[in-house]
Write a protein that holds these residues in place. Structure first.
Motif, PDB file in Angstrom:
ATOM      1  N   SER A   1       0.842  -1.202   0.000  1.00 26.99           N
ATOM      2  CA  SER A   1       0.000   0.000   0.000  1.00 26.99           C
ATOM      3  C   SER A   1       0.876   1.250   0.000  1.00 26.99           C
ATOM      4  N   PRO A   2       0.682   2.164  -0.959  1.00 24.14           N
ATOM      5  CA  PRO A   2       1.471   3.407  -0.989  1.00 24.14           C
ATOM      6  C   PRO A   2       1.324   4.234   0.288  1.00 24.14           C
ATOM      7  N   MET A   3       0.180   4.068   0.988  1.00 25.08           N
ATOM      8  CA  MET A   3      -0.033   4.797   2.235  1.00 25.08           C
ATOM      9  C   MET A   3       0.932   4.346   3.317  1.00 25.08           C
ATOM     10  N   TYR A   4       1.263   3.059   3.301  1.00 24.56           N
ATOM     11  CA  TYR A   4       2.083   2.495   4.370  1.00 24.56           C
ATOM     12  C   TYR A   4       3.533   2.259   3.940  1.00 24.56           C
ATOM     13  N   SER A   5       3.791   2.308   2.632  1.00 29.13           N
ATOM     14  CA  SER A   5       5.161   2.116   2.144  1.00 29.13           C
ATOM     15  C   SER A   5       5.945   3.420   2.150  1.00 29.13           C
ATOM     16  N   GLY A   6       5.233   4.546   2.333  1.00 23.64           N
ATOM     17  CA  GLY A   6       5.911   5.854   2.334  1.00 23.64           C
ATOM     18  C   GLY A   6       5.876   6.546   0.989  1.00 23.64           C
ATOM     19  N   MET A   7       5.258   5.904  -0.021  1.00 27.95           N
ATOM     20  CA  MET A   7       5.202   6.528  -1.350  1.00 27.95           C
ATOM     21  C   MET A   7       4.314   7.771  -1.334  1.00 27.95           C
ATOM     22  N   ILE A   8       3.220   7.721  -0.548  1.00 27.18           N
ATOM     23  CA  ILE A   8       2.328   8.878  -0.439  1.00 27.18           C
ATOM     24  C   ILE A   8       2.856   9.803   0.651  1.00 27.18           C
ATOM     25  N   LYS A   9       3.123  11.047   0.284  1.00 23.28           N
ATOM     26  CA  LYS A   9       3.639  12.039   1.232  1.00 23.28           C
ATOM     27  C   LYS A   9       2.535  12.984   1.712  1.00 23.28           C
ATOM     28  N   GLY A  10       1.510  13.211   0.873  1.00 22.27           N
ATOM     29  CA  GLY A  10       0.464  14.181   1.186  1.00 22.27           C
ATOM     30  C   GLY A  10      -0.462  13.691   2.289  1.00 22.27           C
ATOM     31  N   THR A  11      -1.093  14.639   2.963  1.00 19.20           N
ATOM     32  CA  THR A  11      -2.051  14.330   4.030  1.00 19.20           C
ATOM     33  C   THR A  11      -3.423  14.070   3.434  1.00 19.20           C
ATOM     34  N   GLY A  12      -4.034  12.955   3.837  1.00 20.40           N
ATOM     35  CA  GLY A  12      -5.344  12.584   3.303  1.00 20.40           C
ATOM     36  C   GLY A  12      -6.474  13.075   4.186  1.00 20.40           C
ATOM     37  N   PRO A  13      -7.727  12.988   3.683  1.00 25.89           N
ATOM     38  CA  PRO A  13      -8.885  13.458   4.455  1.00 25.89           C
ATOM     39  C   PRO A  13      -9.255  12.490   5.570  1.00 25.89           C
ATOM     40  N   ARG A  14      -9.304  12.993   6.808  1.00 22.53           N
ATOM     41  CA  ARG A  14      -9.610  12.161   7.972  1.00 22.53           C
ATOM     42  C   ARG A  14     -11.010  11.560   7.881  1.00 22.53           C
ATOM     43  N   TYR A  15     -11.958  12.342   7.314  1.00 25.05           N
ATOM     44  CA  TYR A  15     -13.357  11.911   7.344  1.00 25.05           C
ATOM     45  C   TYR A  15     -13.764  11.120   6.098  1.00 25.05           C
ATOM     46  N   CYS A  16     -12.792  10.810   5.253  1.00 21.30           N
ATOM     47  CA  CYS A  16     -13.069   9.964   4.090  1.00 21.30           C
ATOM     48  C   CYS A  16     -11.863   9.049   3.886  1.00 21.30           C
ATOM     49  N   PRO A  17     -11.600   8.165   4.858  1.00 21.75           N
ATOM     50  CA  PRO A  17     -10.385   7.346   4.790  1.00 21.75           C
ATOM     51  C   PRO A  17     -10.476   6.248   3.737  1.00 21.75           C
ATOM     52  N   SER A  18      -9.311   5.777   3.315  1.00 22.62           N
ATOM     53  CA  SER A  18      -9.269   4.652   2.379  1.00 22.62           C
ATOM     54  C   SER A  18      -9.670   3.380   3.115  1.00 22.62           C
TER      55      SER A  18
END
Length: 629
Positions: free
Chosen positions: A262-279
């Protein structure tokens, strides 16, 4: 090679949900307006959820309509389903939500723009602004076209240095594989703007004919005709259902086993995502005690088999997405038509804006929508409308419009952004509004129609109808307050049948209506009106009488706040000259430059002691000012 391509009053960069409202508002005010977009086929496109409305957001759509905007009218003409949410709760949290035909919505909005007098729609990629002596005077496109204007509104959504991320794959792109806007982002940094990196995402889309609906629960629209716009008179009756299913333990196991991809957990995604609409991977990790999560299957339109898998937003690799889909009841043999993905993009730190949405750094330049750090079509449209109104009024040398927190959710949204900023994609929630009992779905017209009429976006006929409705509400309230109802057998029967206790004495009709078990229909049976009243009028009468005490308390709070709002702070006050302010407060006050004591009190990091010091300093009248340089 650069060339002179024309002169306008207002230029709007972008034609998403913020851009279309900005362009239409400015043009309808009488400003000669140009709307530039990367791709004419993407006007008002819905790259994410094909829906409009919902809690807080649906109220924003009503507010947009009450001010003279377009979103409500457009979704009323193009939806496939309409539902009122939270009907079992109080009026402050009721909200309308429509499932959109995303293609029809887009086509209808584009046609509206093309038909609008004073508005020119053109394809073009803006790469630079024309800025002279700190004043924005136009834009320059990739082809060298230089357009000049009195004001410019940037509504670039998620296109600024956009990057799509899907598993181990990452590439430069706007949403839905559109061309990104890279040079404009770099140019904003050159001009000294602080940018942040945010992230949002979408779920996969699947083929409706490969879904086993027998394993899902049907979610039909309401039987009662409903609309967002106060002008809508024709209602769509042939609605399409949505469907509800759930993730399974197998779904969660597949996600857990593939978190390392998952790019979220591998560190590929750097940007902050929306708390109220999580993946979905975020939901499974954060709420690992829950055995399942809701998944809504939402048709994307009447003439397509694509279905949006709401609740399954993900950036996991494509092969993992296929396995996840097959683990969900009803989707075992589903055909995935498009994979979900995440998108990272640049946003402007919104504390760099005035409440008019004009930037503090560059005069006559406005920003609206996701570029200001928000999420959602409705939040974007509300900002776009206000930026378009203010850019248009500014260009026409008229006074700009600022809505307060007690006027509208749009006022709450903009005040939150420019006063507090946001460290994640901002989403409107009913809990963000301290006066939510005043900011209801049902009374958006009573709150805002006059604003729309005064600036010229609401036409005479509609305003006259609004005044007539307002007068009818007051007449009926006065009638019910003047009538005494005696405890006759008929009255006692109606009261007890609805679970109330018998009356001991006569009672005003208005006081009887305040009883929780009584509705306006019950009162109407007992004391019929000679006047034939519209359902919107009777709804207002019931709400205003039933919640009179609470509404009165809220109005008193608003009056107290107005005293603070009226204590204006000079724009160029020198906070360094004020002794006693905490260093954090001084820093935040210099950054936000609040226009009133009320706004100053809402800044994160400014405590009550700092507010008191500032208040004393202002009342002494010895105000040191900094130069405008």
């Amino acid at each position: 090679m650069q060339y002179d391509a024309g002169s306008y009053d207002v230029i709007v960069v972008g034609a998403g949900h913020a851009g279309v409202e900005a362009g239409l508002a400015a043009a309808r005010l009488g400003a000669k307006t140009l709307m530039l977009t990367i791709n004419l086929d993407m006007v008002a496109f819905m790259p994410c959820n094909p829906s409009v409305g919902g809690p807080a957001k649906g109220i924003v759509v009503r507010e947009i309509d009450a001010l003279g905007g377009e979103m409500g009218k457009n979704i009323d003409k193009t939806h496939i389903q309409m539902r009122m949410l939270n009907t079992g709760k109080g009026p402050a949290v009721r909200a309308l939500r429509a499932q959109a035909d995303k293609f029809l919505y887009q086509q209808e909005m584009k046609k509206t723009i093309e038909d609008e007098e004073n508005l020119t729609l053109m394809q073009g990629l803006v790469e630079r602004l024309i800025v002279e002596d700190g004043v924005c005077k136009g834009v320059i496109t990739k082809t060298g076209a230089a357009y000049t204007a009195k004001t410019v509104v940037i509504t670039t959504g998620t296109f600024l240095r956009g990057e799509i991320i899907l598993g181990e794959l990452k590439y430069s792109s706007g949403p839905n594989n559109q061309q990104p806007s890279i040079k404009l982002s770099e140019h904003l940094e050159e001009l000294g703007f602080d940018l942040v990196r945010f992230k949002t995402g979408t779920p996969p889309r699947v083929h409706s004919q490969t879904i086993d609906y027998s394993k899902t629960e049907i979610q039909p629209g309401d039987d009662v005709p409903r609309a967002f716009s106060y002008e809508t008179t024709k209602f769509i009756t042939d609605q399409l259902p949505c469907w509800l299913t759930y993730t399974s333990l197998e779904t969660h196991q597949i996600i857990d086993e593939n978190l390392h991809r998952s790019p979220m957990y591998s560190g590929m995604i750097k940007g902050t995502g929306p708390r109220y609409c999580p993946s979905i991977e975020d939901k499974v990790v954060r709420f690992n005690d829950k055995p399942r999560h809701q998944i809504f299957l939402e048709p994307e339109g009447r003439n397509t088999h694509e279905v949006y898998v709401q609740g399954l937003s993900t950036s996991l690799p494509e092969d993992v997405q296929r396995r996840i889909l097959a683990s969900i009841p009803g989707l075992e043999n589903v055909q995935m038509m498009r994979a979900g993905y995440a998108i990272e993009y640049d946003a402007v730190v919104p504390t760099q804006l005035w409440p008019t949405l004009e930037t503090k750094r560059v005069k006559n330049l406005y920003t609206a929508g996701q570029i200001n750090g928000t999420s959602g079509y409705e939040e974007a449209a509300g900002q776009g409308l206000m930026a378009g109104i203010n850019a248009g009024l500014n260009a026409l040398e008229k006074e700009e419009l600022i809505l307060s927190r007690s006027d509208a959710y749009i006022g709450v949204l903009i005040d939150d952004l420019v006063t507090k900023g946001t460290n994640e994609p901002y989403r409107l929630l009913t809990s963000r509004a301290e006066y939510r009992l005043l900011l209801r779905h049902d009374n958006a017209d009573l709150r805002l129609t006059e604003f729309g009429y005064n600036i010229g976006l609401i036409k005479e006929g509609r305003f006259n109808a609004f005044v007539a409705k307002k007068e009818a509400v007051e007449r009926e309230k006065a009638r019910l307050q003047s009538i005494f109802i005696k405890p006759t057998p008929q009255v006692q029967e109606i009261v007890t049948q609805n679970g109330g206790s018998e009356l001991k004495d006569g009672i005003r009709a208005s006081d009887l209506l305040k009883r929780p078990e009584m509705s306006y229909e019950h009162i109407e049976l007992l004391v019929p009106s000679d006047e034939k009243l519209d359902s919107e009028v009777t709804e207002q009468v019931e709400i205003q009488i039933k919640y009179e005490g609470y509404i009165e308390k809220s109005l008193q709070q608003v009056e107290r706040l107005k005293k603070m709002e009226n204590k204006r702070i000079p724009e160029n006050i020198d906070y360094d000259a004020i002794t006693g302010l905490a260093s954090e407060a001084r820093q935040k006050l210099k950054e936000v430059r609040p226009l009133s004591m009320a706004q100053a009190s809402r800044i994160s990091g400014v405590n009550p002691a700092d507010v008191s010091i500032l208040l004393v300093y202002l009342e002494q009248g010895k105000i040191a000012r900094v130069s405008n340089s």
